[in-house]
Write an enzyme that holds these catalytic residues in place. Structure first.
Site, PDB file in Angstrom:
ATOM      1  N   THR A  91      -1.362  -7.774  -6.673  1.00 18.34           N
ATOM      2  CA  THR A  91      -2.385  -7.241  -7.570  1.00 18.34           C
ATOM      3  C   THR A  91      -2.672  -8.150  -8.758  1.00 18.34           C
ATOM      4  O   THR A  91      -3.690  -8.001  -9.410  1.00 18.34           O
ATOM      5  CB  THR A  91      -1.909  -5.887  -8.123  1.00 18.34           C
ATOM      6  OG1 THR A  91      -0.562  -6.068  -8.582  1.00 18.34           O
ATOM      7  CG2 THR A  91      -1.901  -4.832  -7.045  1.00 18.34           C
ATOM      8  N   ILE A 101       2.855  -7.190  -6.122  1.00 20.48           N
ATOM      9  CA  ILE A 101       2.479  -6.709  -4.787  1.00 20.48           C
ATOM     10  C   ILE A 101       1.243  -7.450  -4.272  1.00 20.48           C
ATOM     11  O   ILE A 101       0.844  -7.307  -3.122  1.00 20.48           O
ATOM     12  CB  ILE A 101       2.282  -5.175  -4.855  1.00 20.48           C
ATOM     13  CG1 ILE A 101       2.039  -4.559  -3.486  1.00 20.48           C
ATOM     14  CG2 ILE A 101       1.183  -4.813  -5.803  1.00 20.48           C
ATOM     15  CD1 ILE A 101       1.916  -3.052  -3.507  1.00 20.48           C
ATOM     16  N   GLY A 138      -5.053   0.375  -9.271  1.00 25.68           N
ATOM     17  CA  GLY A 138      -4.842  -0.019  -7.874  1.00 25.68           C
ATOM     18  C   GLY A 138      -5.306   1.011  -6.869  1.00 25.68           C
ATOM     19  O   GLY A 138      -5.687   0.668  -5.754  1.00 25.68           O
ATOM     20  N   GLU A 139      -5.240   2.270  -7.231  1.00 24.61           N
ATOM     21  CA  GLU A 139      -5.475   3.317  -6.243  1.00 24.61           C
ATOM     22  C   GLU A 139      -6.801   4.043  -6.382  1.00 24.61           C
ATOM     23  O   GLU A 139      -7.340   4.553  -5.397  1.00 24.61           O
ATOM     24  CB  GLU A 139      -4.310   4.316  -6.281  1.00 24.61           C
ATOM     25  CG  GLU A 139      -3.087   3.698  -5.624  1.00 24.61           C
ATOM     26  CD  GLU A 139      -1.782   4.391  -5.949  1.00 24.61           C
ATOM     27  OE1 GLU A 139      -1.253   5.062  -5.078  1.00 24.61           O
ATOM     28  OE2 GLU A 139      -1.285   4.245  -7.074  1.00 24.61           O
ATOM     29  N   LYS A 155      -4.886   1.430 -18.328  1.00 23.76           N
ATOM     30  CA  LYS A 155      -4.342   2.360 -17.345  1.00 23.76           C
ATOM     31  C   LYS A 155      -4.406   1.683 -15.967  1.00 23.76           C
ATOM     32  O   LYS A 155      -4.987   0.629 -15.819  1.00 23.76           O
ATOM     33  CB  LYS A 155      -5.133   3.674 -17.364  1.00 23.76           C
ATOM     34  CG  LYS A 155      -5.071   4.347 -18.736  1.00 23.76           C
ATOM     35  CD  LYS A 155      -5.662   5.742 -18.760  1.00 23.76           C
ATOM     36  CE  LYS A 155      -7.154   5.736 -19.010  1.00 23.76           C
ATOM     37  NZ  LYS A 155      -7.683   7.078 -19.389  1.00 23.76           N
ATOM     38  N   GLY A 156      -3.801   2.298 -14.982  1.00 23.73           N
ATOM     39  CA  GLY A 156      -3.715   1.657 -13.663  1.00 23.73           C
ATOM     40  C   GLY A 156      -5.015   1.722 -12.892  1.00 23.73           C
ATOM     41  O   GLY A 156      -5.826   2.613 -13.091  1.00 23.73           O
ATOM     42  N   LYS A 211     -11.134 -10.404 -13.278  1.00 26.48           N
ATOM     43  CA  LYS A 211     -11.187 -10.925 -11.906  1.00 26.48           C
ATOM     44  C   LYS A 211     -10.230 -10.152 -10.988  1.00 26.48           C
ATOM     45  O   LYS A 211     -10.640  -9.635  -9.946  1.00 26.48           O
ATOM     46  CB  LYS A 211     -10.819 -12.412 -11.923  1.00 26.48           C
ATOM     47  CG  LYS A 211     -11.134 -13.135 -10.639  1.00 26.48           C
ATOM     48  CD  LYS A 211     -10.842 -14.626 -10.779  1.00 26.48           C
ATOM     49  CE  LYS A 211     -12.141 -15.409 -10.663  1.00 26.48           C
ATOM     50  NZ  LYS A 211     -11.939 -16.844 -10.858  1.00 26.48           N
ATOM     51  N   ILE A 221      -9.489  -3.336 -19.522  1.00 23.23           N
ATOM     52  CA  ILE A 221      -9.303  -4.228 -18.372  1.00 23.23           C
ATOM     53  C   ILE A 221      -8.571  -5.474 -18.868  1.00 23.23           C
ATOM     54  O   ILE A 221      -9.014  -6.136 -19.812  1.00 23.23           O
ATOM     55  CB  ILE A 221     -10.671  -4.603 -17.757  1.00 23.23           C
ATOM     56  CG1 ILE A 221     -11.396  -3.347 -17.248  1.00 23.23           C
ATOM     57  CG2 ILE A 221     -10.492  -5.622 -16.627  1.00 23.23           C
ATOM     58  CD1 ILE A 221     -10.659  -2.549 -16.204  1.00 23.23           C
ATOM     59  N   PHE A 248       0.810  -1.227   0.000  1.00 24.40           N
ATOM     60  CA  PHE A 248       0.000   0.000   0.000  1.00 24.40           C
ATOM     61  C   PHE A 248       0.841   1.273   0.000  1.00 24.40           C
ATOM     62  O   PHE A 248       0.382   2.321   0.453  1.00 24.40           O
ATOM     63  CB  PHE A 248      -0.975   0.014   1.185  1.00 24.40           C
ATOM     64  CG  PHE A 248      -1.827  -1.221   1.281  1.00 24.40           C
ATOM     65  CD1 PHE A 248      -2.655  -1.580   0.234  1.00 24.40           C
ATOM     66  CD2 PHE A 248      -1.790  -2.039   2.399  1.00 24.40           C
ATOM     67  CE1 PHE A 248      -3.438  -2.722   0.302  1.00 24.40           C
ATOM     68  CE2 PHE A 248      -2.563  -3.183   2.476  1.00 24.40           C
ATOM     69  CZ  PHE A 248      -3.394  -3.532   1.426  1.00 24.40           C
TER      70      PHE A 248
HETATM   71 MO1  MOS Z   1       1.266   3.215  -3.993  1.00 28.20          MO
HETATM   72  S1  MOS Z   1       0.875   4.500  -2.422  1.00 28.20           S
HETATM   73  O1  MOS Z   1       2.193   4.183  -5.027  1.00 28.20           O
HETATM   74  O2  MOS Z   1       2.116   1.907  -3.385  1.00 28.20           O
END
Ligand code: MOS
Length: 739
Positions: free
Chosen positions: A472, A470, A705-706, A702-703, A633, A629, A244
């Site tokens: 993901t 990580i 995760g955040e 595009k990303g 999943k 995407i 994170f």
């Molecule tokens: Mo993220 S806060 O760039 O691991």
């Protein structure tokens, strides 16, 4: 040749994790699982005061314990280490700029003050408890309020380039205006896997098994710390139990462990206990944001002012860039952004999922809701009205934006048109329902990345890169990209990552790993196919004498116009070659003339039972616009996880310090509250618009995760207001704030 990855159904397929069986059976090795021959174990002694000096340090009792090898502290080995100024382009950064044991000053509680090495973890721990440290203690400061009272002056950062127009004048003249202060607390990264380092020196070469979000960064940084060429450092992280942002860069325990391993001449293993993850390995800064917003009579925004203040350590200045979204996101001619930091006796803060944006969009999207209430306008209508398809700061068109469609799809699925705007008016039995909405946004970034692809004579394909998963699904997206590019089933693709000796890969951070990797992997496939064709026309190959240009590659086979078709392994075997390889490399540059972000909207229902003061999130519908995407999943899993973290941010998470001692009080996962299964919404639906952004990259992914955590706390706060009529501007929204 260029391959269109998206022509393959594999791109987007909801495949289960290719690394799932390894994780399920325990074959997957995490950093702390590395027990090397002759290994010694370290345990830290951590400062019990938050500010002052070490006056004495008595290690005699510890040294006499059986199995203890040595005890290190200030005055030890720091003369052999070097500082590493941050340079993101070169992959260099430490998260706490002070070298371990550099001086006898205490900057925060939980600072590493001594390090015991013994032949077992238990003995090291027992001996660490016998190290006697005395301090001269000064009054510490561990909150913004306490810092102000103590007369600590905020440090203003240089004026923001994102400001424009005259926000103050526009605000004064506007028909509708709203001003409020929003605060967010200290939050601590609590990944399942704690920080750990296992370090070993072999002939002057350093090998580190490290829980890191960046093996390449970590390798480069450690090389500079120890004055080595990067080739003499290897960092391995085949598996990572999340981070994170807390594991992006190098922390003192890692440097200390590598340094001590060199001192004692044996491999050394070290884990950061959960309690110290609340002190020495970063956190999200506390923020205080003054937000002013105004609109004309029709609801067009006329001004936004966001002045942010965030906590930082006495060691490092770190700006939590909470003002990063407001100036670019809505059409608004007058914007005033300013950031200040205030230093205190907490450890150095770090990036935490959607740094800046998570607290910043809480303020922005709460303020938008408050403005809508003041105008008696539907909050979604206000957002639509102020939509812009351009980055307002760079004055460039977005490479792609489908947020209006996200509003439509999210609203339709949620049933937003049935919302009665009157607070407290919607009921279901004993529960008062609150419906809230907020937009979400995060950067869409790429960084440079390489990748190598090898067709192997045994019929498998290997893809490798010094990236790490990580958690993901990096293993998956790499395997799927190779499969899409070559037509070879995912089961035959071997993914080799988590080793800095492989070709350089991106950090797993900033939501840019997938976006950076895929074009490099695709290019590596193309180059490997070229080499295979070169081999295919050699003597003894089934295609001997034919021309490379006449060969086509499909589904793992080359075929020629004469009708001959052979698998790559047949060709390699025929000429006795072990492999055909290709490398790919992308610089991470963005297409000129565009700016890129990811966008979305959260619709939240909360239930409030005033009789028993029960507040819960019952429904979340999020419509997310992140381009193509790659795996439905793992993508949904990412956004769902971020939403759960957003529920934590909204209602639970808060690292509390005892203002007398400066120590974190709830420094364990029993008392540091996070959402558990009982807190999950009854419905949590993520809708992906799934539109490739070809102005962003040739894959269009595009990303993601955040983005899910951004805006969620505001959507919950807005829903809470709708149910209760109470506006909570200070996170987390705990029950006492509603009573
Ligand atoms: Mo993220 S806060 O760039 O691991």
């Amino acid at each position: 040749m260029t391959i269109d990855l998206n022509a393959s159904d594999i791109m987007g397929a909801a495949l289960p994790r290719v690394d799932g069986p390894d994780k399920l059976t325990g074959r997957a090795k995490y950093s702390a699982d590395n027990h090397l021959p002759g290994m010694l174990y370290g345990y830290g002694v951590y400062s019990t005061i938050a500010k002052g000096k070490i006056t004495s340090l008595d290690t005699s009792a510890a040294r006499q314990m059986p199995g203890v090898v040595d005890v290190f502290h200030h005055n030890h080995f720091t003369d052999k280490l070097y500082h590493v100024p941050a340079n993101m382009a070169k992959g260099l950064k430490v998260d706490e700029s002070r070298l371990p044991f550099e001086d006898d000053t205490i900057y925060y509680a939980g600072q590493l003050v001594a390090y015991v090495v013994a032949n077992s973890f238990a003995k090291a721990r027992e001996a660490a408890l016998k190290v006697k440290v005395t301090y001269s203690e000064a009054q510490s400061v561990t909150s913004i309020k306490q810092a102000r009272t103590a007369g600590v002056s905020p440090i203003e950062q240089k004026p923001s380039e994102k400001s424009r127009g005259d926000a103050e004048a526009a605000y004064t003249q506007s028909a509708y205006k709203h001003e409020a202060v929003y605060t967010t607390p200290f939050e601590t990264h609590n990944p399942m896997e704690m920080h750990a380092t296992a370090a070993q020196w072999e002939d002057g070469k350093l090998v580190v098994y490290e829980a890191t979000q960046g093996v390449t960064f970590s390798r480069n940084t450690l090389a500079r710390v120890f004055g080595l060429v990067p080739e003499n450092v290897v960092v391995r992280t085949p598996f990572l139990g999340s981070g994170f942002g807390g594991k992006l860069f190098t922390w003192p325990h890692c440097i200390a462990t590598a340094a001590i391993s060199r001192e004692v001449g044996k491999p050394v293993h070290f884990m950061v206990p959960r309690a110290q993850m609340f002190t020495t390995t970063g956190h999200r800064s506390a923020t205080e944001q003054t937000f002013k917003i105004s609109a004309d009579a029709e609801g067009n925004l006329t001004s936004m002012t966001q002045h942010t203040l965030n906590s930082t350590s006495e060691i490092d200045i770190r700006v939590e860039t909470a003002g990063r979204t407001a100036p670019i996101f809505y059409k608004c001619p007058n914007v005033d952004i300013a950031n200040s930091v205030i230093q205190m006796n907490t450890g150095s803060p770090a990036a935490m999922r959607a740094p800046g944006a998570a607290p910043g969009i809480f303020a922005l999207e709460s303020a938008m809701d408050e403005l809508a209430v003041a105008m008696n306008m539907d909050p979604l209508t206000l957002r639509r009205k102020n939509f812009t398809d351009r980055n307002q700061v760079e004055d460039l068109p977005w490479s792609d934006i489908n947020i209006l469609e996200a509003y439509d799809k999210g609203a339709a699925k949620f049933g937003w048109d049935k919302r009665n705007p009157e607070p407290g008016s919607m009921r279901d039995g004993k529960d008062i329902l609150g419906w809230g909405v907020a937009a979400c946004a995060w950067d869409a970034m790429k960084s440079s990345s390489k990748a190598r692809v090898s067709f192997l004579a045994n019929g498998k394909v290997r893809v490798s890169c010094a990236v790490q998963d990580i958690g993901t699904g990096t293993y998956n997206v790499m395997a799927q990209t190779v499969s899409a590019a070559t037509g070879i089933p995912v089961e035959k693709v071997e993914v080799k990552i988590g080793d800095s000796d492989l070709v350089a890969g991106p950090l797993s951070g900033g939501s840019w790993a997938t976006a950076s990797l895929l074009p490099a992997v695709k290019q590596a496939c193309e180059n490997a196919i070229s080499e295979l064709k070169t081999y295919a026309v050699m003597d003894k190959s089934p295609f001997a004498g034919e021309s490379e240009e006449d060969l086509t590659f499909r589904n793992g086979q080359l075929s020629s116009q004469s009708g001959t078709a052979r698998s790559f392994s047949d060709i390699l075997k025929a000429i006795k070659a072990g492999s055909a390889e290709g490398e790919g490399s992308t610089g991470g540059a963005m297409k000129e003339g565009y700016s890129s972000r990811v966008f979305g909207a959260h619709f939240v229902e909360i239930r409030w039972d005033p009789e028993i003061a029960d507040l819960r999130v019952s429904r979340v519908v999020s419509a997310i616009d992140v381009g193509k995407i790659v795996n439905h999943k793992t993508a949904a899993n990412q956004v769902e996880g971020a939403i759960v973290m957003g529920i934590g941010m909204a209602m639970f998470e808060h690292t509390e310090y005892d203002e007398r001692t400066g120590r974190p009080i709830n420094n364990n996962i029993a008392e540091y509250l996070m959402p558990v299964h009982g807190d999950m919404p009854d419905e949590l639906e993520v809708i992906f618009l799934d539109k490739p952004d070809y102005n962003f990259s040739e894959v269009g992914a595009k990303g993601l995760g955040e983005i899910g955590i951004t805006g969620l706390a505001a959507a919950i706060a807005n829903a809470v207001y709708h149910a209760t009529g109470k506006r909570v501007r200070d996170l987390p929204i705990t029950l006492e704030k509603l009573m």
